[in-house]
Design an enzyme around this catalytic site. Structure first.
Site, PDB file in Angstrom:
ATOM      1  N   LYS A 180       0.856  -1.197   0.000  1.00  0.00           N
ATOM      2  CA  LYS A 180       0.000   0.000   0.000  1.00  0.00           C
ATOM      3  C   LYS A 180       0.891   1.246   0.000  1.00  0.00           C
ATOM      4  O   LYS A 180       1.719   1.424   0.887  1.00  0.00           O
ATOM      5  CB  LYS A 180      -0.907  -0.011   1.232  1.00  0.00           C
ATOM      6  CG  LYS A 180      -1.703   1.291   1.437  1.00  0.00           C
ATOM      7  CD  LYS A 180      -2.632   1.230   2.655  1.00  0.00           C
ATOM      8  CE  LYS A 180      -3.278   2.575   2.949  1.00  0.00           C
ATOM      9  NZ  LYS A 180      -4.144   2.562   4.143  1.00  0.00           N
TER      10      LYS A 180
ATOM     11  N   ASP B  66      -2.620  10.164   3.856  1.00  0.00           N
ATOM     12  CA  ASP B  66      -4.025   9.782   3.999  1.00  0.00           C
ATOM     13  C   ASP B  66      -4.759  10.791   4.888  1.00  0.00           C
ATOM     14  O   ASP B  66      -4.691  10.717   6.108  1.00  0.00           O
ATOM     15  CB  ASP B  66      -4.107   8.375   4.610  1.00  0.00           C
ATOM     16  CG  ASP B  66      -5.550   7.892   4.758  1.00  0.00           C
ATOM     17  OD1 ASP B  66      -6.458   8.532   4.188  1.00  0.00           O
ATOM     18  OD2 ASP B  66      -5.755   6.866   5.440  1.00  0.00           O
TER      19      ASP B  66
ATOM     20  N   LYS C 125     -10.267  12.776   8.281  1.00  0.00           N
ATOM     21  CA  LYS C 125      -9.813  12.337   9.600  1.00  0.00           C
ATOM     22  C   LYS C 125      -9.796  13.522  10.558  1.00  0.00           C
ATOM     23  O   LYS C 125      -9.638  14.662  10.119  1.00  0.00           O
ATOM     24  CB  LYS C 125      -8.390  11.777   9.496  1.00  0.00           C
ATOM     25  CG  LYS C 125      -8.282  10.419   8.855  1.00  0.00           C
ATOM     26  CD  LYS C 125      -6.829   9.944   8.850  1.00  0.00           C
ATOM     27  CE  LYS C 125      -6.706   8.595   8.182  1.00  0.00           C
ATOM     28  NZ  LYS C 125      -7.367   7.509   8.918  1.00  0.00           N
TER      29      LYS C 125
ATOM     30  N   ASP D  95     -12.252   7.117   3.752  1.00  0.00           N
ATOM     31  CA  ASP D  95     -11.050   6.867   4.563  1.00  0.00           C
ATOM     32  C   ASP D  95     -10.637   5.389   4.526  1.00  0.00           C
ATOM     33  O   ASP D  95      -9.553   5.040   4.973  1.00  0.00           O
ATOM     34  CB  ASP D  95     -11.294   7.334   6.007  1.00  0.00           C
ATOM     35  CG  ASP D  95      -9.998   7.486   6.784  1.00  0.00           C
ATOM     36  OD1 ASP D  95      -8.926   7.463   6.146  1.00  0.00           O
ATOM     37  OD2 ASP D  95     -10.074   7.640   8.017  1.00  0.00           O
TER      38      ASP D  95
ATOM     39  N   GLU E 270      -9.496   3.738   2.141  1.00  0.00           N
ATOM     40  CA  GLU E 270      -8.962   3.858   0.769  1.00  0.00           C
ATOM     41  C   GLU E 270      -7.908   2.800   0.454  1.00  0.00           C
ATOM     42  O   GLU E 270      -7.703   2.473  -0.711  1.00  0.00           O
ATOM     43  CB  GLU E 270      -8.381   5.249   0.554  1.00  0.00           C
ATOM     44  CG  GLU E 270      -6.933   5.463   1.026  1.00  0.00           C
ATOM     45  CD  GLU E 270      -6.734   5.258   2.527  1.00  0.00           C
ATOM     46  OE1 GLU E 270      -7.730   5.360   3.278  1.00  0.00           O
ATOM     47  OE2 GLU E 270      -5.603   4.979   2.955  1.00  0.00           O
TER      48      GLU E 270
ATOM     49  N   ARG F 162      -7.806  -0.435   0.932  1.00  0.00           N
ATOM     50  CA  ARG F 162      -8.365  -1.618   0.275  1.00  0.00           C
ATOM     51  C   ARG F 162      -8.783  -1.304  -1.162  1.00  0.00           C
ATOM     52  O   ARG F 162      -8.769  -2.173  -2.026  1.00  0.00           O
ATOM     53  CB  ARG F 162      -9.540  -2.160   1.104  1.00  0.00           C
ATOM     54  CG  ARG F 162     -10.656  -1.183   1.283  1.00  0.00           C
ATOM     55  CD  ARG F 162     -11.564  -1.546   2.443  1.00  0.00           C
ATOM     56  NE  ARG F 162     -11.007  -1.144   3.744  1.00  0.00           N
ATOM     57  CZ  ARG F 162     -11.615  -1.332   4.914  1.00  0.00           C
ATOM     58  NH1 ARG F 162     -12.797  -1.929   4.964  1.00  0.00           N
ATOM     59  NH2 ARG F 162     -11.063  -0.934   6.029  1.00  0.00           N
TER      60      ARG F 162
HETATM   61  N1  BES Z   1      -4.308   4.436   6.949  1.00  0.00           N
HETATM   62  C1  BES Z   1      -5.458   4.157   7.721  1.00  0.00           C
HETATM   63  C2  BES Z   1      -5.204   3.115   8.805  1.00  0.00           C
HETATM   64  C3  BES Z   1      -4.295   3.519   9.930  1.00  0.00           C
HETATM   65  C4  BES Z   1      -4.824   4.083  11.074  1.00  0.00           C
HETATM   66  C5  BES Z   1      -2.949   3.266   9.866  1.00  0.00           C
HETATM   67  C6  BES Z   1      -3.998   4.407  12.122  1.00  0.00           C
HETATM   68  C7  BES Z   1      -2.110   3.596  10.911  1.00  0.00           C
HETATM   69  C8  BES Z   1      -2.641   4.169  12.039  1.00  0.00           C
HETATM   70  C9  BES Z   1      -6.585   3.650   6.839  1.00  0.00           C
HETATM   71  O1  BES Z   1      -6.606   4.134   5.545  1.00  0.00           O
HETATM   72  C10 BES Z   1      -7.861   4.065   7.490  1.00  0.00           C
HETATM   73  O2  BES Z   1      -8.100   5.229   7.559  1.00  0.00           O
HETATM   74  N2  BES Z   1      -8.627   3.100   7.949  1.00  0.00           N
HETATM   75  C11 BES Z   1      -9.849   3.381   8.604  1.00  0.00           C
HETATM   76  C12 BES Z   1     -10.874   2.395   8.108  1.00  0.00           C
HETATM   77  C13 BES Z   1     -12.260   2.713   8.527  1.00  0.00           C
HETATM   78  C14 BES Z   1     -12.750   3.958   7.823  1.00  0.00           C
HETATM   79  C15 BES Z   1     -13.152   1.543   8.191  1.00  0.00           C
HETATM   80  C16 BES Z   1      -9.613   3.226  10.101  1.00  0.00           C
HETATM   81  O3  BES Z   1      -8.857   2.353  10.493  1.00  0.00           O
HETATM   82  O4  BES Z   1     -10.154   4.014  10.856  1.00  0.00           O
HETATM   83 ZN    ZN Z   2      -4.835   4.739   4.784  1.00  0.00          ZN
HETATM   84 MN    MN Z   3      -7.699   5.966   5.422  1.00  0.00          MN
END
Ligand code: BES
Ligand code: ZN
Ligand code: MN
Length: 534
Positions: A258, A263, A270, A340, A342, A344
């Site tokens: 990835k 992000d 976020k 968010d 993204e 996947r």
């Molecule tokens: N890049 C984030 C995941 C992440 C969070 C990595 C904290 C490192 C530290 C990912 O893209 C994300 O935002 N995931 C969301 C998914 C949710 C919207 C289902 C998450 O984990 O909150």
């Molecule tokens: Zn991410």
């Molecule tokens: Mn994200």
């Protein structure tokens, strides 16, 4: 750094020609066989200046009867490589800012040094001497340390030499991954990652790189990947790396990383606090580049493909909106319920692209979910796979390399929450089991081959005072690849081709757009072969 294996034991230790000597002792192995050193150790313990407890060190300047002018006693919990590495790290911390250019490390009498110990030492040295200077040129320069020797028995020398060489190559890969992770989003753009990949191909003739630009991605119908880039001014890149170490007919291992260089969450923005940490969201991509660097140096007899979909996830007037439906390269449609989620969305198209390599196995590496950090903390990477053989190989490699993963469940039932009224799949389930539903989402694109997913959201970087990239899981991936290279006939083999079923999957996806009722039944039967493999 110059790493040496020097044969020196017992009484020879106090005569070793070095600027500093680090001696690793354990509660059970508290002596070296050198009279001067052992007298000093006994004295220090008696005086309560030093304890044989993991983490304790004692620095001695100009020790009596010892040639090295700086001595550090460092206690390890036991004789295992993991404890040895921790004790070496502590010992180095005590001397690394001093004037010593050559540090020799000795193990207690009876502590048998192996390849794993030597590799661990090289990684501890790289870790102790790493300084991020790219956007902070004022950071104190790495100290005077230029050369580290591991003192060993003559019989251990071959293994120690091999471990040091492997550890040095590994340290190069880990440091590259770490440096890229730490690089801010305005420096580390998708174009920068493409540049880094091209640099690798320039310095290592066994690596070939191709970078696919937007028109090529459109032609491939990577609608899911491209939907993530809609809000960004930075052009997306799809990096394809190839390392050929075996006959071309040999099925490759494919690593998919990835590469979200920042992000923000997109329109599903976020919260502000800690958002800067999302510069690490290309940790998977960085680990693929780091692994390629190490593999190119070690040259094992395997074929390796690296795929890096990379872009930014930004909000803007052109960004993808919650509720938008996109069509992935596989033909499956996806309702983007949360922009968010993204990772996947970019990975699923890369996973479909991976099919063309007829891989022995595909491993994706992603800072995919905050839920994985909640589940496992920063200790282990999350490992998800329906393929037990592949899962075991990865878990074992992680333990060997001291870069561990923990297996998580991947039952089909978790996928219930990914159902959508408007597309084949929604891109999020609920909050509960978030790391697992993310993995189940990816599994819908990996039916053609053996596949495992590593969620490194917790392991790829540290927060707090030691904030920074870790370079993980380059160690695990490298060890896995080396093990596969030396496994011969026991190596993981591709799944037998099932061309008829692949066509069926595609048909289902196309039909689904107009006939959701038919889809449900057909989709189930299309998934059955995968479940059978589990
Ligand atoms: N890049 C984030 C995941 C992440 C969070 C990595 C904290 C490192 C530290 C990912 O893209 C994300 O935002 N995931 C969301 C998914 C949710 C919207 C289902 C998450 O984990 O909150
Ligand atoms: Zn991410
Ligand atoms: Mn994200």
């Amino acid at each position: 750094m110059d790493y040496r294996a020097i044969s020196a034991q017992g009484p020879a230790l106090s005569q070793v020609n070095a600027d500093a000597l680090v001696v690793v002792l354990t509660p059970d192995l508290a002596h070296t066989g050198d009279a001067a050193l052992d007298r000093l150790i006994d004295d220090a313990v008696k005086a309560q200046d030093f304890a044989l407890k993991a983490g304790k060190t004692l620095y001695v300047h100009r020790p009596a009867g010892v040639k090295a002018s700086r001595l550090v006693l460092s206690a390890a919990a036991n004789a295992e490589p993991k404890a040895f590495k921790a004790a070496v790290a502590k010992g180095l911390a005590a001397v690394k800012d001093l004037g010593a250019a050559h540090t020799a490390v000795a193990a207690a009498q009876g502590l048998a040094l192996t390849t794993a110990h030597a590799q661990a030492l090289a990684l501890a040295v790289a870790d102790a001497t790493y300084v991020f200077r790219h956007t902070k040129p004022s950071a104190p320069k790495a100290g005077a340390l230029k050369k580290v020797s591991l003192l060993c028995a003559a019989a251990e020398q071959t293994a120690v030499k091999q471990g040091l060489a492997q550890g040095e190559a590994l340290a190069h890969g880990v440091t590259l991954a770490r440096e890229l992770g730490n690089l801010p989003g305005n420096y580390c753009t998708p174009s920068h990652l493409a540049h880094e990949a091209r640099q690798l191909a320039k310095t290592h003739k066994h690596i070939k790189v191709e970078v696919l630009e937007r028109p090529a991605l459109e032609k491939l119908k990577m609608g899911s990947f491209l939907s993530v880039t809609n809000g960004s001014a930075q052009p997306p890149k799809f990096i394809v790396l190839r390392y050929q170490g075996a006959a071309a007919s040999h099925a490759p291992l494919v690593l998919v990383g990835k590469g979200i260089t920042f992000d923000t969450g997109g329109i599903s923005l976020k919260p502000g606090a800690g958002m800067d940490e999302m510069k690490y969201d290309m940790g998977g991509a960085a680990s693929v580049l780091g692994t390629f660097r190490t593999i190119a140096e070690l040259r094992p007899k395997v074929n390796l493909v690296g795929l890096i979909p990379t872009c930014e996830n930004m909000p803007s007037g052109t960004a993808t909106k919650p509720g938008d439906v996109v069509t992935s390269m596989s033909g499956q449609t996806i309702e983007v319920l949360n922009t968010d989620a993204e990772g996947r969305l970019i990975l699923c198209d890369a996973l479909t692209y991976a099919e063309r390599f007829k891989p022995a196995a595909v491993v994706d590496i992603a800072t995919l979910t905050g839920a994985c950090v909640i589940a496992l903390g920063h200790q282990h990477s999350g490992l998800f796979s329906t393929d037990d053989e592949l899962a075991q190989a990865l878990l074992g490699a992680g333990q060997q390399a001291l870069d561990t993963a923990w297996r998580m469940p991947l039952d089909e039932e978790y996928g219930e929450s990914l159902k959508s009224n408007f597309a084949d799949l929604g891109n999020v389930g609920g909050r509960e089991g978030g790391a697992i539903t993310a993995a189940v989402f990816l599994s819908k694109f990996t039916q053609a081959y053996r596949w495992a997913h590593l969620d490194i959201a917790g392991s790829a970087w540290k927060s707090g005072a030691a904030k920074g990239g870790t370079g993980r899981p380059v160690g695990l991936l490298t060890q896995f690849i080396l093990n596969q290279a030396s496994a011969g006939a026991a190596a993981i083999q591709p799944l037998p081709a099932k061309p008829a079923k692949k066509v069926a999957t595609k048909k289902v996806a196309t039909k689904a757009v107009t006939q959701p009722a038919v889809k449900k039944v057909a989709a189930k039967s299309a998934r059955r072969p995968a479940a059978g493999r589990a």
